[in-house]
Design a protein around this motif. Structure first.
Motif, PDB file in Angstrom:
ATOM      1  N   PRO A 364       1.471 147.879 106.115  1.00 36.88           N
ATOM      2  CA  PRO A 364       2.844 148.406 106.737  1.00 36.88           C
ATOM      3  C   PRO A 364       3.999 147.225 106.788  1.00 36.88           C
ATOM      4  CG  PRO A 364       1.176 148.080 108.322  1.00 36.88           C
ATOM      5  CD  PRO A 364       0.328 147.834 107.016  1.00 36.88           C
ATOM      6  N   ALA A 365       5.247 147.749 106.639  1.00 34.09           N
ATOM      7  CA  ALA A 365       6.243 146.890 106.665  1.00 34.09           C
ATOM      8  C   ALA A 365       5.895 145.899 108.042  1.00 34.09           C
ATOM      9  CB  ALA A 365       7.767 147.538 106.772  1.00 34.09           C
ATOM     10  N   SER A 366       6.518 144.486 108.163  1.00 33.99           N
ATOM     11  CA  SER A 366       6.554 143.677 108.817  1.00 33.99           C
ATOM     12  C   SER A 366       7.824 142.380 109.150  1.00 33.99           C
ATOM     13  CB  SER A 366       5.208 142.855 109.048  1.00 33.99           C
ATOM     14  OG  SER A 366       5.292 141.865 109.910  1.00 33.99           O
ATOM     15  N   GLY A 367       8.353 142.772 110.085  1.00 31.98           N
ATOM     16  CA  GLY A 367       9.458 141.904 110.154  1.00 31.98           C
ATOM     17  C   GLY A 367       9.090 140.308 110.124  1.00 31.98           C
ATOM     18  N   ALA A 368       8.023 140.121 111.133  1.00 37.49           N
ATOM     19  CA  ALA A 368       7.447 138.920 111.144  1.00 37.49           C
ATOM     20  C   ALA A 368       6.725 138.548 109.943  1.00 37.49           C
ATOM     21  CB  ALA A 368       6.978 138.805 112.361  1.00 37.49           C
ATOM     22  N   GLY A 369       6.517 139.213 108.861  1.00 31.94           N
ATOM     23  CA  GLY A 369       5.851 138.900 107.825  1.00 31.94           C
ATOM     24  C   GLY A 369       4.239 138.757 107.999  1.00 31.94           C
ATOM     25  N   TYR A 370       3.620 138.135 107.268  1.00 32.40           N
ATOM     26  CA  TYR A 370       2.121 138.353 107.194  1.00 32.40           C
ATOM     27  C   TYR A 370       1.281 137.002 107.316  1.00 32.40           C
ATOM     28  CZ  TYR A 370       3.775 142.710 105.159  1.00 32.40           C
ATOM     29  OH  TYR A 370       4.623 143.930 105.602  1.00 32.40           O
ATOM     30  N   ARG A 371       0.232 137.124 107.792  1.00 32.99           N
ATOM     31  CA  ARG A 371      -0.834 136.046 107.691  1.00 32.99           C
ATOM     32  C   ARG A 371      -1.567 136.198 106.276  1.00 32.99           C
ATOM     33  NH1 ARG A 371      -5.334 136.947 109.023  1.00 32.99           N
ATOM     34  NH2 ARG A 371      -4.789 138.688 110.427  1.00 32.99           N
ATOM     35  N   VAL A 372      -1.569 135.006 105.703  1.00 34.88           N
ATOM     36  CA  VAL A 372      -2.364 135.086 104.228  1.00 34.88           C
ATOM     37  C   VAL A 372      -3.463 133.909 104.470  1.00 34.88           C
ATOM     38  CG1 VAL A 372      -2.218 134.758 101.709  1.00 34.88           C
ATOM     39  CG2 VAL A 372      -0.212 135.831 103.216  1.00 34.88           C
ATOM     40  N   ARG A 373      -4.745 134.334 104.418  1.00 33.50           N
ATOM     41  CA  ARG A 373      -5.994 133.306 104.636  1.00 33.50           C
ATOM     42  C   ARG A 373      -6.167 133.079 102.948  1.00 33.50           C
ATOM     43  NH1 ARG A 373      -8.551 130.422 107.520  1.00 33.50           N
ATOM     44  NH2 ARG A 373     -10.749 129.712 107.132  1.00 33.50           N
ATOM     45  N   ASP A 374      -6.099 131.983 102.472  1.00 33.27           N
ATOM     46  CA  ASP A 374      -6.673 131.785 101.177  1.00 33.27           C
ATOM     47  C   ASP A 374      -8.358 131.406 101.354  1.00 33.27           C
ATOM     48  OD1 ASP A 374      -7.807 130.120  98.912  1.00 33.27           O
ATOM     49  OD2 ASP A 374      -5.761 130.021  98.243  1.00 33.27           O
ATOM     50  N   GLN A 377      -9.665 128.259  99.908  1.00 34.69           N
ATOM     51  CA  GLN A 377      -9.057 126.808 100.513  1.00 34.69           C
ATOM     52  C   GLN A 377      -9.444 126.834 101.887  1.00 34.69           C
ATOM     53  OE1 GLN A 377      -4.785 126.738 100.017  1.00 34.69           O
ATOM     54  NE2 GLN A 377      -4.720 126.552  97.808  1.00 34.69           N
ATOM     55  N   HIS A 378      -9.875 127.896 102.477  1.00 33.56           N
ATOM     56  CA  HIS A 378     -10.271 128.169 103.867  1.00 33.56           C
ATOM     57  C   HIS A 378      -8.811 127.486 104.601  1.00 33.56           C
ATOM     58  CE1 HIS A 378     -14.407 128.534 102.527  1.00 33.56           C
ATOM     59  NE2 HIS A 378     -14.069 127.352 102.190  1.00 33.56           N
ATOM     60  N   ARG A 379      -7.801 128.170 104.379  1.00 31.29           N
ATOM     61  CA  ARG A 379      -6.468 127.991 104.926  1.00 31.29           C
ATOM     62  C   ARG A 379      -5.510 129.237 105.234  1.00 31.29           C
ATOM     63  NH1 ARG A 379      -3.621 122.567 105.248  1.00 31.29           N
ATOM     64  NH2 ARG A 379      -2.369 123.857 106.807  1.00 31.29           N
ATOM     65  N   ASP A 380      -4.918 129.062 106.091  1.00 29.81           N
ATOM     66  CA  ASP A 380      -3.947 130.303 106.597  1.00 29.81           C
ATOM     67  C   ASP A 380      -2.585 129.806 106.260  1.00 29.81           C
ATOM     68  OD1 ASP A 380      -5.932 131.771 107.594  1.00 29.81           O
ATOM     69  OD2 ASP A 380      -5.669 130.706 109.693  1.00 29.81           O
ATOM     70  N   TYR A 381      -1.818 130.730 105.645  1.00 29.35           N
ATOM     71  CA  TYR A 381      -0.562 130.605 105.410  1.00 29.35           C
ATOM     72  C   TYR A 381       0.618 131.935 105.858  1.00 29.35           C
ATOM     73  CZ  TYR A 381      -2.190 127.272 101.676  1.00 29.35           C
ATOM     74  OH  TYR A 381      -2.911 126.198 101.100  1.00 29.35           O
ATOM     75  N   GLN A 382       1.840 131.682 105.703  1.00 31.46           N
ATOM     76  CA  GLN A 382       2.590 132.847 106.313  1.00 31.46           C
ATOM     77  C   GLN A 382       3.414 133.206 104.908  1.00 31.46           C
ATOM     78  OE1 GLN A 382       6.107 133.177 106.787  1.00 31.46           O
ATOM     79  NE2 GLN A 382       6.145 135.050 108.055  1.00 31.46           N
ATOM     80  N   SER A 383       3.594 134.607 104.819  1.00 34.01           N
ATOM     81  CA  SER A 383       4.130 134.858 103.787  1.00 34.01           C
ATOM     82  C   SER A 383       5.339 136.143 104.495  1.00 34.01           C
ATOM     83  CB  SER A 383       3.416 135.832 102.668  1.00 34.01           C
ATOM     84  OG  SER A 383       4.400 136.432 101.954  1.00 34.01           O
ATOM     85  N   ASP A 404       0.437 139.765 111.458  1.00 32.76           N
ATOM     86  CA  ASP A 404       0.240 138.781 112.565  1.00 32.76           C
ATOM     87  C   ASP A 404       1.109 137.864 113.101  1.00 32.76           C
ATOM     88  OD1 ASP A 404      -0.998 137.017 114.326  1.00 32.76           O
ATOM     89  OD2 ASP A 404      -2.877 136.563 113.502  1.00 32.76           O
ATOM     90  N   VAL A 405       1.984 138.117 113.807  1.00 32.40           N
ATOM     91  CA  VAL A 405       3.092 137.398 114.098  1.00 32.40           C
ATOM     92  C   VAL A 405       3.015 135.856 114.402  1.00 32.40           C
ATOM     93  CG1 VAL A 405       3.322 137.818 116.753  1.00 32.40           C
ATOM     94  CG2 VAL A 405       5.412 137.493 115.470  1.00 32.40           C
ATOM     95  N   ARG A 406       1.564 135.495 114.759  1.00 33.98           N
ATOM     96  CA  ARG A 406       1.389 134.062 115.059  1.00 33.98           C
ATOM     97  C   ARG A 406       1.463 133.309 113.611  1.00 33.98           C
ATOM     98  NH1 ARG A 406      -4.003 135.181 117.937  1.00 33.98           N
ATOM     99  NH2 ARG A 406      -4.040 136.749 116.367  1.00 33.98           N
TER     100      ARG A 406
END
Ligand code: GLA
Length: 673
Positions: A364-374, A377-383, A404-406
């Motif tokens: 769904p649409a999200s003004g705060a973007g998305y949490r992207v876990r690779d 790489q075992h790492r979290d990013y924001q998109s 996930d706004v965090r």
């Protein structure tokens, strides 16, 4: 089919595949009748995880191996990660039944019998699997269960077996779906009648489209022939299994065969792709390597909990292909908590830029973007919404994406790569390449710096800035680099590697991630007409064994082919390949035509072999043989390749799998100025 087990399977297949269709209605009736009786065993609610000895040991199975594997499951953390079934494949029994008609475990290989072995495995909190066959003999020639279903199922139950893989060799079948249903349902019913919960795995190699009926009979079904430890096999099985997503559900899974991770025939990049895609496809995760010798890299793949979680996700939805073009595939899996797993899968032989969006994968649409876990790489990013990467040849970038706004505290996802397609440099000359870094996040990436490295002895220098203090969301840093390749460098493809480092706005967000690129060092063909088999190719991939020069394809080692022969004519020159195959030549814009006689080699005359020959000039199709079969001999093929930088000779499997697809580019020659 380079290994004996495959030959056995295929000999049988030859009789089965004739006249196998057209009985769906009969089959459906049988399935309905037996449905309630066979499948509601409450097992394999998520795909089974464990081990099977066949891929690494063939017939060298033993009680000791099974016990050692069980011990290792416990000590290595595999058990804790969810691996449960320790499965015995073919060759565990003696060649004759006992006086009461029961199967007899080989007393040398299994001194404590299957019962003693099962007791040991159970004492470790694990489960034991076994193998039998819906025919008169197993693929390796031991007694089969056809017409002994009740007796054998009872033995399995008495011994404490928890899982049965049921094969399809020596099946005396009339090749109808009704017969497959009868044989596989008979064992399903017999297992049920024992009252012991036993996972039932059908292994009929996809011959009667088991995805259409086996969900009513057992818990999983093989969808293809046997896997082998090479890229061509992995790629073709994946392509066959991906479209079957709609048939998988909890308790009923597509089975693209056991894992080859760790067996040495593929790179770790390819094994990560294997494990990623098997998990995306809800495949059983049955380790097929000698765990006692497994490297750290192998264990890191098998123990990747984030990836296992995709396979074992409670929603039980197999991933589907969102887009596929030129070997760049976007594969998406819906997860129980609303997240999507996204595989950016590059099945081609060059790095590819692969991109999609959160919206396209169903979030769904999200003004705060998305949490992207690779997940590798075992790492979290924001998109902010874009999901993209330059993926190495045969690689997979595996992401888990959710709202996930965090995530705004995580570093921005960046899309970094060198060039797009393979770039060509002639030995002793130089060329420019371009590295780009794009911030896909909502917030800026800080202190962005790019480094590029080339193979040793080459020179690489930036022609502009390589760093920037802040790269705002949706902005790109572009750097041109000049590369010089020393004279005398061997032709071939070489990796360009590098790193992009940056940080997010939050604390502890420093990232250093790899940049993937590739250049081809190549020499164009000489003026005049040359046989392709006398020229160095730029890349070659093949369904079985290597591409052969001036012989047919012998399936395994280099040089194992025979003289190229089409329709009784022997050709001294040419390329011998096995579908699916692509052989690429660098032509540097200087060639005009390609000529060959193409067909299935006479060594496979009147077999199931059927293929299609294509010539591509800079990716554009310029010649197509149409489907040719093993009965039609040689066909002339001419292609206009004027001005092309790269020419590819492609052989597809003709749409029916690659059984017996020994394809010849007889007398193939290229004319250049
Ligand atoms: C067949 C199966 C394989 C393996 C062998 C054992 O080829 O497809 O997975 O079980 O038999 O003989």
């Amino acid at each position: 089919m380079p290994i004996p087990r495959r030959i056995i399977a295929c000999v049988t297949a030859g009789t089965l595949w004739t006249g196998a269709l057209g009985l769906a209605a009969v089959g459906a009736g049988v399935a309905t009748a037996s449905q309630a009786a066979a499948v509601d065993n409450g097992l394999a609610i998520t795909p089974p995880m464990g081990f099977n000895d066949w891929n690494a040991f063939g017939c060298n199975v033993s009680e000791q191996l099974i016990k050692d594997t069980a011990d290792y499951f416990v000590s290595s953390g595999l058990k804790a990660a969810g691996y449960t079934y320790v499965n015995i494949d073919d060759c565990w029994m003696t060649h004759t039944r006992d006086a009461d008609g029961r199967l007899v475990p080989d007393p040398v290989k299994f001194p404590d019998g299957i019962k003693g072995t099962a007791d040991y495995v159970h004492s470790k909190g694990l489960k034991l699997g076994i193998y039998e066959d819906a025919g008169t003999a197993t693929c390796a020639g031991y007694p089969g269960s056809l017409d002994h279903e009740a007796t054998d199922a009872q033995s399995f139950a008495d011994w404490g077996v928890d899982y049965l893989k049921y094969d399809n060799c020596n099946n005396k079948s009339d090749g109808t779906r009704a017969d497959f249903l009868r044989r596989y349902t008979a064992m399903g019913d017999a297992l049920k009648a024992t009252g012991r919960p036993i996972v039932y795995s059908l292994c009929e190699w996809g011959q009667q489209q088991p995805w259409e009926w086996a969900g009513d009979v057992g818990n999983l079904w093989r969808t293809t022939g046997d896997i082998s430890d090479n890229w061509g096999s992995l790629k073709s099985i994946t392509d066959a299994n991906l479209p079957l997503a709609a048939y998988a559900k909890p308790g009923a899974w597509n089975d693209p065969d056991m894992l080859e991770v760790g067996n040495g025939g593929m790179t770790d990049t390819e094994y990560r792709t294997h494990f990623s895609l098997w998990s995306m496809m809800n495949a059983p995760l049955l380790i097929g390597t000698d765990l006692r010798k497994a490297t750290q890299a192998t264990m890191d793949i098998l123990l990747n909990k984030d990836v296992i979680a995709l396979d074992q996700d409670p929603l039980g939805k197999q991933a589907t292909v969102l887009s596929s073009a030129g070997g760049a595939q976007v594969v998406v899996k819906q997860l129980a908590n609303g997240d999507r797993a996204v595989a950016l899968y590059n099945e081609s032989d060059q790095p590819q830029h692969i991109a999609t969006t959160a919206k396209a994968v169903g979030l769904p649409a999200s003004g705060a973007g998305y949490r992207v876990r690779d997940l590798w790489q075992h790492r979290d990013y924001q998109s902010a919404g874009s999901l993209a990467a330059t993926v190495p040849a045969h690689g997979t970038v595996l992401l888990r994406v959710g709202k996930d706004v965090r995530a705004l505290l995580d570093p921005a996802l960046v899309d970094a790569g060198v060039g797009g397609a393979a770039l060509h440099i002639q030995p002793g000359k130089g060329a420019d390449v371009t590295a780009t870094v794009t911030d896909l996040g909502t917030l800026p990436a800080l202190n962005v710096a790019v480094k590029l490295t080339a193979p040793s002895g080459w020179s690489v220098r930036p022609k502009g800035r390589t760093s920037v203090v802040a790269l705002p969301g949706a902005h790109t840093l572009t750097t041109t680099w000049h590369i010089d390749v020393p004279a005398g460098t061997d032709t071939g493809t070489y990796p360009l590697s590098g790193t992009v480092s940056y940080s997010g706005v939050g604390p502890h967000t420093a990232v250093s991630s790899p940049l993937a690129g590739q250049v081809a060092v190549a020499v164009p063909p000489p003026a005049g007409t040359s046989y392709l088999s006398d020229l160095p190719w730029e890349s070659a991939s093949n369904g079985w064994g290597p591409v052969e020069r001036d012989t047919s394809n012998g399936e395994t080692a280099a040089g194992d082919g025979r003289p190229i022969t089409l329709g009784g004519t022997v050709y001294a020159k040419g390329l011998g390949v096995h579908a699916p195959s692509t052989v690429a030549y660098y032509t540097a814009g200087g060639c005009t035509s390609l000529n060959a006689t193409v067909g299935i080699d006479d060594e496979k005359k009147n077999s199931k072999g059927s293929v299609e020959f294509l010539v591509l000039a800079d990716g554009k199709q310029v010649a197509d043989s149409g489907v040719v079969t093993s009965t039609t001999g040689g066909h002339p093929l001419t292609a206009d390749i004027t001005g092309a930088q790269v020419v590819q000779l492609v052989v597809t499997d003709g749409g029916d799998g690659n059984d017996s697809d020994h394809a010849d580019w007889a007398g193939a020659a290229i004319t250049c100025s």
